[in-house]
Design a protein around this motif. Structure first.
Motif, PDB file in Angstrom:
ATOM      1  N   LEU A   1       0.834  -1.207   0.000  1.00  0.00           N
ATOM      2  CA  LEU A   1       0.000   0.000   0.000  1.00  0.00           C
ATOM      3  C   LEU A   1       0.870   1.259   0.000  1.00  0.00           C
ATOM      4  O   LEU A   1       0.557   2.232  -0.682  1.00  0.00           O
ATOM      5  N   LEU A   2       1.939   1.226   0.773  1.00  0.00           N
ATOM      6  CA  LEU A   2       2.837   2.380   0.821  1.00  0.00           C
ATOM      7  C   LEU A   2       3.499   2.611  -0.539  1.00  0.00           C
ATOM      8  O   LEU A   2       3.525   3.735  -1.050  1.00  0.00           O
ATOM      9  N   ILE A   3       4.013   1.549  -1.139  1.00  0.00           N
ATOM     10  CA  ILE A   3       4.643   1.675  -2.454  1.00  0.00           C
ATOM     11  C   ILE A   3       3.617   2.124  -3.492  1.00  0.00           C
ATOM     12  O   ILE A   3       3.875   3.035  -4.289  1.00  0.00           O
ATOM     13  N   GLY A   4       2.440   1.484  -3.499  1.00  0.00           N
ATOM     14  CA  GLY A   4       1.396   1.861  -4.454  1.00  0.00           C
ATOM     15  C   GLY A   4       0.913   3.283  -4.249  1.00  0.00           C
ATOM     16  O   GLY A   4       0.634   4.000  -5.218  1.00  0.00           O
TER      17      GLY A   4
ATOM     18  N   TRP B   1      -8.202  12.724 -14.317  1.00  0.00           N
ATOM     19  CA  TRP B   1      -7.720  11.396 -13.918  1.00  0.00           C
ATOM     20  C   TRP B   1      -6.535  11.518 -12.959  1.00  0.00           C
ATOM     21  O   TRP B   1      -6.396  10.740 -12.014  1.00  0.00           O
ATOM     22  N   GLY B   2      -5.681  12.498 -13.183  1.00  0.00           N
ATOM     23  CA  GLY B   2      -4.549  12.724 -12.292  1.00  0.00           C
ATOM     24  C   GLY B   2      -4.989  13.050 -10.875  1.00  0.00           C
ATOM     25  O   GLY B   2      -4.402  12.550  -9.906  1.00  0.00           O
ATOM     26  N   TRP B   3      -6.023  13.875 -10.727  1.00  0.00           N
ATOM     27  CA  TRP B   3      -6.523  14.191  -9.387  1.00  0.00           C
ATOM     28  C   TRP B   3      -7.125  12.969  -8.711  1.00  0.00           C
ATOM     29  O   TRP B   3      -6.954  12.767  -7.512  1.00  0.00           O
TER      30      TRP B   3
ATOM     31  N   VAL C   1      -5.557  11.412  -5.190  1.00  0.00           N
ATOM     32  CA  VAL C   1      -6.350  11.228  -3.967  1.00  0.00           C
ATOM     33  C   VAL C   1      -6.297   9.771  -3.512  1.00  0.00           C
ATOM     34  O   VAL C   1      -6.142   9.483  -2.320  1.00  0.00           O
ATOM     35  N   ILE C   2      -6.400   8.837  -4.449  1.00  0.00           N
ATOM     36  CA  ILE C   2      -6.304   7.418  -4.086  1.00  0.00           C
ATOM     37  C   ILE C   2      -4.933   7.125  -3.484  1.00  0.00           C
ATOM     38  O   ILE C   2      -4.814   6.381  -2.505  1.00  0.00           O
ATOM     39  N   GLY C   3      -3.885   7.707  -4.039  1.00  0.00           N
ATOM     40  CA  GLY C   3      -2.536   7.521  -3.492  1.00  0.00           C
ATOM     41  C   GLY C   3      -2.418   8.035  -2.072  1.00  0.00           C
ATOM     42  O   GLY C   3      -1.788   7.405  -1.217  1.00  0.00           O
ATOM     43  N   ALA C   4      -3.029   9.188  -1.799  1.00  0.00           N
ATOM     44  CA  ALA C   4      -2.988   9.727  -0.432  1.00  0.00           C
ATOM     45  C   ALA C   4      -3.734   8.818   0.539  1.00  0.00           C
ATOM     46  O   ALA C   4      -3.281   8.596   1.672  1.00  0.00           O
ATOM     47  N   ILE C   5      -4.853   8.252   0.107  1.00  0.00           N
ATOM     48  CA  ILE C   5      -5.606   7.323   0.965  1.00  0.00           C
ATOM     49  C   ILE C   5      -4.801   6.048   1.197  1.00  0.00           C
ATOM     50  O   ILE C   5      -4.785   5.496   2.305  1.00  0.00           O
ATOM     51  N   GLN C   6      -4.092   5.584   0.171  1.00  0.00           N
ATOM     52  CA  GLN C   6      -3.265   4.385   0.330  1.00  0.00           C
ATOM     53  C   GLN C   6      -2.146   4.613   1.344  1.00  0.00           C
ATOM     54  O   GLN C   6      -1.872   3.732   2.164  1.00  0.00           O
TER      55      GLN C   6
ATOM     56  N   LEU D   1     -10.463  -0.176   1.680  1.00  0.00           N
ATOM     57  CA  LEU D   1     -11.088   0.840   0.837  1.00  0.00           C
ATOM     58  C   LEU D   1     -10.128   1.319  -0.250  1.00  0.00           C
ATOM     59  O   LEU D   1     -10.496   1.411  -1.429  1.00  0.00           O
ATOM     60  N   ALA D   2      -8.892   1.595   0.126  1.00  0.00           N
ATOM     61  CA  ALA D   2      -7.910   2.116  -0.827  1.00  0.00           C
ATOM     62  C   ALA D   2      -7.540   1.076  -1.879  1.00  0.00           C
ATOM     63  O   ALA D   2      -7.434   1.395  -3.067  1.00  0.00           O
ATOM     64  N   ALA D   3      -7.345  -0.174  -1.464  1.00  0.00           N
ATOM     65  CA  ALA D   3      -6.985  -1.218  -2.430  1.00  0.00           C
ATOM     66  C   ALA D   3      -8.143  -1.495  -3.378  1.00  0.00           C
ATOM     67  O   ALA D   3      -7.930  -1.714  -4.579  1.00  0.00           O
ATOM     68  N   GLY D   4      -9.368  -1.484  -2.869  1.00  0.00           N
ATOM     69  CA  GLY D   4     -10.523  -1.681  -3.734  1.00  0.00           C
ATOM     70  C   GLY D   4     -10.692  -0.543  -4.726  1.00  0.00           C
ATOM     71  O   GLY D   4     -10.943  -0.766  -5.921  1.00  0.00           O
ATOM     72  N   ALA D   5     -10.547   0.696  -4.243  1.00  0.00           N
ATOM     73  CA  ALA D   5     -10.662   1.852  -5.134  1.00  0.00           C
ATOM     74  C   ALA D   5      -9.545   1.850  -6.172  1.00  0.00           C
ATOM     75  O   ALA D   5      -9.773   2.164  -7.347  1.00  0.00           O
ATOM     76  N   ASN D   6      -8.339   1.482  -5.756  1.00  0.00           N
ATOM     77  CA  ASN D   6      -7.228   1.453  -6.701  1.00  0.00           C
ATOM     78  C   ASN D   6      -7.396   0.330  -7.716  1.00  0.00           C
ATOM     79  O   ASN D   6      -7.016   0.485  -8.880  1.00  0.00           O
TER      80      ASN D   6
END
Length: 151
Positions: A39-42, A74-76, A80-85, A105-110
């Protein structure tokens, strides 16, 4: 006169007597560690990819059709998904349930986001989708680690 041994010796067929030995399964903690690191790397990669998309860098395929608006939007989303991860990874390193649910939540969204990003970077999207599925498996199937935190 010999004294009885405690705990009693194990029977080769039925195993040790009930209540004499306790084994802890550490596979849950190992999966939590894997999920936290991935998650941290992603999250860091998604932050970088989001920043590159917002800046309209040449990293992405030219003239790709995106499901969500354009490359800037798409970048935004990816940023945001990266910050949640990253938030979920920090929670997992701390060993709390908050980190687990944020990580799910973050892995599912990603995972969904990576499937939507296949036109932009197809092979990377499928690889990151697979990693997200492994993260989801680790967090959902293995629950909470037995000890305080991952590290």
């Amino acid at each position: 006169m010999s004294s009885p041994t405690y705990p009693p010796p194990a029977d080769p067929v039925s195993g040790p007597p009930r209540g004499t030995q306790r084994f802890e399964d550490d596979s849950g903690a190992a999966w939590w560690g894997f999920a936290a690191i991935m998650l941290l790397i992603g999250g860091i990669l998604n932050f970088i990819y989001g920043w590159a998309a917002i800046d309209s860098a040449n990293f992405y395929v030219n003239n790709a059709q995106y499901v969500i608006s354009d490359l800037n939007t798409w970048g935004w989303v990816v940023l945001v998904i990266g910050a949640i991860q990253v938030t979920g990874a920090i929670g997992l390193f701390a060993g709390n349930q908050y980190g687990r649910w944020i990580g799910i939540l973050a892995a599912g969204a990603n995972a969904i986001a990576q499937l939507l990003a296949i036109p932009g970077y197809p092979f990377l999207s499928l690889a990151l989708f697979g990693v997200d599925i492994l993260i989801l498996y680790g967090l959902v199937a293995h629950g909470h680690p037995r000890r305080g935190g991952v590290i």
